[in-house]
Design a protein around this motif. Sequence first.
Motif, short mmCIF file in Angstrom:
data_model
loop_
_atom_site.label_atom_id
_atom_site.label_comp_id
_atom_site.label_asym_id
_atom_site.label_seq_id
_atom_site.Cartn_x
_atom_site.Cartn_y
_atom_site.Cartn_z
N GLU A 158 0.84 -1.21 0.00
CA GLU A 158 0.00 0.00 0.00
C GLU A 158 0.87 1.26 0.00
OE1 GLU A 158 -4.23 -1.09 2.10
OE2 GLU A 158 -2.54 -0.68 3.43
N VAL A 159 2.00 1.19 0.70
CA VAL A 159 2.96 2.30 0.66
C VAL A 159 3.45 2.50 -0.77
CG1 VAL A 159 5.22 3.10 1.43
CG2 VAL A 159 3.68 2.00 3.05
N SER A 160 3.75 1.42 -1.46
CA SER A 160 4.21 1.51 -2.85
C SER A 160 3.14 2.16 -3.73
CB SER A 160 4.54 0.11 -3.39
OG SER A 160 5.57 -0.49 -2.63
N GLU A 161 1.88 1.79 -3.51
CA GLU A 161 0.81 2.42 -4.30
C GLU A 161 0.75 3.92 -4.04
OE1 GLU A 161 -2.82 -0.49 -5.17
OE2 GLU A 161 -2.46 -0.25 -3.03
N SER A 162 0.91 4.32 -2.79
CA SER A 162 0.90 5.74 -2.46
C SER A 162 2.07 6.46 -3.13
CB SER A 162 0.96 5.94 -0.95
OG SER A 162 -0.16 5.36 -0.31
N VAL A 163 3.25 5.80 -3.12
CA VAL A 163 4.42 6.40 -3.77
C VAL A 163 4.16 6.63 -5.24
CG1 VAL A 163 6.83 6.02 -4.40
CG2 VAL A 163 6.06 5.44 -2.12
N ILE A 164 3.55 5.64 -5.90
CA ILE A 164 3.27 5.78 -7.34
C ILE A 164 2.36 6.97 -7.59
CG2 ILE A 164 2.13 4.65 -9.28
CD1 ILE A 164 3.08 1.97 -8.07
N THR A 165 1.35 7.13 -6.76
CA THR A 165 0.44 8.26 -6.94
C THR A 165 1.17 9.59 -6.79
OG1 THR A 165 -1.40 6.94 -6.08
CG2 THR A 165 -1.67 9.33 -6.08
N TYR A 166 1.98 9.73 -5.73
CA TYR A 166 2.74 10.97 -5.53
C TYR A 166 3.80 11.14 -6.62
CZ TYR A 166 0.76 11.72 -0.87
OH TYR A 166 -0.08 11.97 0.18
N PHE A 167 4.45 10.05 -7.01
CA PHE A 167 5.53 10.11 -8.01
C PHE A 167 5.01 10.65 -9.33
CE2 PHE A 167 8.08 8.34 -11.41
CZ PHE A 167 9.38 8.48 -10.96
N PHE A 168 3.93 10.06 -9.83
CA PHE A 168 3.44 10.49 -11.13
C PHE A 168 2.67 11.80 -11.05
CE2 PHE A 168 4.30 6.04 -12.16
CZ PHE A 168 4.92 6.19 -13.40
N SER A 169 2.17 12.15 -9.87
CA SER A 169 1.60 13.49 -9.70
C SER A 169 2.69 14.55 -9.86
CB SER A 169 0.93 13.60 -8.33
OG SER A 169 0.44 14.91 -8.12
N LEU A 170 3.86 14.27 -9.25
CA LEU A 170 4.99 15.19 -9.41
C LEU A 170 5.52 15.16 -10.84
CD1 LEU A 170 7.07 17.14 -8.29
CD2 LEU A 170 8.39 15.18 -7.46
N ALA A 171 5.56 13.96 -11.44
CA ALA A 171 6.02 13.86 -12.84
C ALA A 171 5.11 14.66 -13.77
CB ALA A 171 6.06 12.39 -13.27
N MET A 172 3.81 14.58 -13.52
CA MET A 172 2.87 15.36 -14.33
C MET A 172 3.08 16.85 -14.11
SD MET A 172 0.29 15.03 -16.49
CE MET A 172 -0.55 13.47 -16.23
N ALA A 173 3.32 17.25 -12.85
CA ALA A 173 3.55 18.66 -12.55
C ALA A 173 4.84 19.16 -13.20
CB ALA A 173 3.59 18.88 -11.04
N GLN A 174 5.90 18.35 -13.17
CA GLN A 174 7.15 18.73 -13.81
C GLN A 174 6.99 18.81 -15.32
OE1 GLN A 174 10.08 15.92 -12.36
NE2 GLN A 174 10.55 17.17 -10.57
N MET A 175 6.23 17.88 -15.89
CA MET A 175 5.97 17.93 -17.33
C MET A 175 5.17 19.17 -17.69
SD MET A 175 3.37 17.27 -19.70
CE MET A 175 2.24 16.25 -18.81
N GLU A 176 4.15 19.49 -16.88
CA GLU A 176 3.36 20.70 -17.14
C GLU A 176 4.23 21.94 -17.05
OE1 GLU A 176 0.29 20.94 -18.03
OE2 GLU A 176 -0.74 19.08 -17.49
N TYR A 177 5.13 21.96 -16.08
CA TYR A 177 6.01 23.11 -15.92
C TYR A 177 6.97 23.24 -17.10
CZ TYR A 177 9.47 26.24 -13.83
OH TYR A 177 10.33 27.29 -13.60
N ASN A 178 7.54 22.13 -17.54
CA ASN A 178 8.45 22.17 -18.69
C ASN A 178 7.71 22.57 -19.96
OD1 ASN A 178 10.64 21.37 -17.11
ND2 ASN A 178 10.26 19.19 -17.46
#
Length: 493
Positions: free
Chosen positions: A179-199
Amino acid sequence: MKKIPIILLFFILSNLALSQIIKLDLKRSISIASDSSLQAFRAKNLYMASYWEYRAFKAGRLPSMSLKTTPIQYQRDFTKRYDSDRNVDVYREQQSLYTYGNLSISQNLDFTGGTFFVDSELGYMRNLGDNTFSQFSTVPIRIGYSQALFGFNSFKWDKKIEPLKYEKAKKQYLYSREEVSESVITYFFSLAMAQMEYNMAIENVASSDTLYNMGQERHKIASISQSDLLTLKLDVVNARNTLKNSEMGLKRSMFSFVSFLNMNKETQIQLELPDRPVELTIPMDAALLYARENNPDYLGFMQEELNMEKEVDRTKKSAVFDASFSVSVGFNQIAENFGDSYKNPLQQDLISVSFTIPLIDWGVRKGRANMARNNLNVTKISIQQKALSLEQDIIMTVNDFNIQQNLISSAEEALKLSTMAYNATKERFIIGKADLNSMTLSLNRQNTAQRNYISTCRDYWLSYYKLRKLTLFDFFEQKKLTELFDVTENVRP
């Protein structure tokens, strides 16, 4: 040139250290969260509580030694005594000193539900005052056994339930880590999406500035209309506003991700998206088999049913009558000095049988027994429904995972084509062979393709780690997660 003060230099270096930039991929992020996140810390402590509870159960099955003692008891008061000369009760002063100790070894027997014990006693009493008198009382050894007859045997049920309960706790810990891994994936790709939007926002600002400057030059030669030029200028304004919003979104996502990993709040993270995973098709039958073997919910179903059967057994046997049996054989002696109190001891025998028979209870015990049986039936039906729901969840997750691999291929191809189309449209716009609408449409398609690619990657890894959680099986490595169980290296059952 003036030298920089040491304190100022230390302050600058500290700020640089606090604002360090770290590159993280998905695997490393999961590893950090599994060790350092508060969610992982909570899961570990819940397991440790179950571990020590199981240790207490195991210790309860071993022989126990206990010492009961009254080191010293002094009493001075007036007590009522009978005066035979005057045939009346009178109050007399009394002083006494008393000490007592009992050392016993006992063993609970799971099969019978009784308790076997061996003990030894020593007591000393001294009357003070006008008539001083001392006496020792000893039981050198006594052997005994006691148990309930025809009654409820809690030891037998605990022997069935407690090991199952601990096994469930171990698998629940692994389940919680996934479940921790699932939470990490959610935060990870949320940040990846934010970094992509910023770029993308930075690129859009640069691109819109370039296009607006080109539009101004083309407007001078009447190559584009005033309306198109104003649209290009509007794009510049919108791009800059989008950049500001994406910057705020990036900061929020960065803070959430860093906080979840329990890292320094000033840490800046640059993510590396995972490579395209190797082709992996998970058979439905294998996933269901691993889930039945490893999922803690199935052990929870067994524990729930055993608890209800235990309650049925308890209420059924208490509905008739209670009986107990106790027997002990030993030796005892009394003497005025310590040495004599252990000489020529007399045999001490005790046999006791007791009954408690309910004569009139208005059906209370019988009602409790019937209620327990009905609750057992309800529990069995509820367990069947929960098991069916769990299997449906596994089936849907396997289907989702197998489909996600094809979606990743499609998302990659769409991203590649949209990038090529945007670059081609941009070149055609520069030489005046494409209009502004085509340029805008091409840019939007590229941005959508980038977002879809990250979303597809997120859904793929969420599906995979959800399957790992439900089955506690690593399908890439073909290993059971239970084989890797080691919550702490220094504490093992």
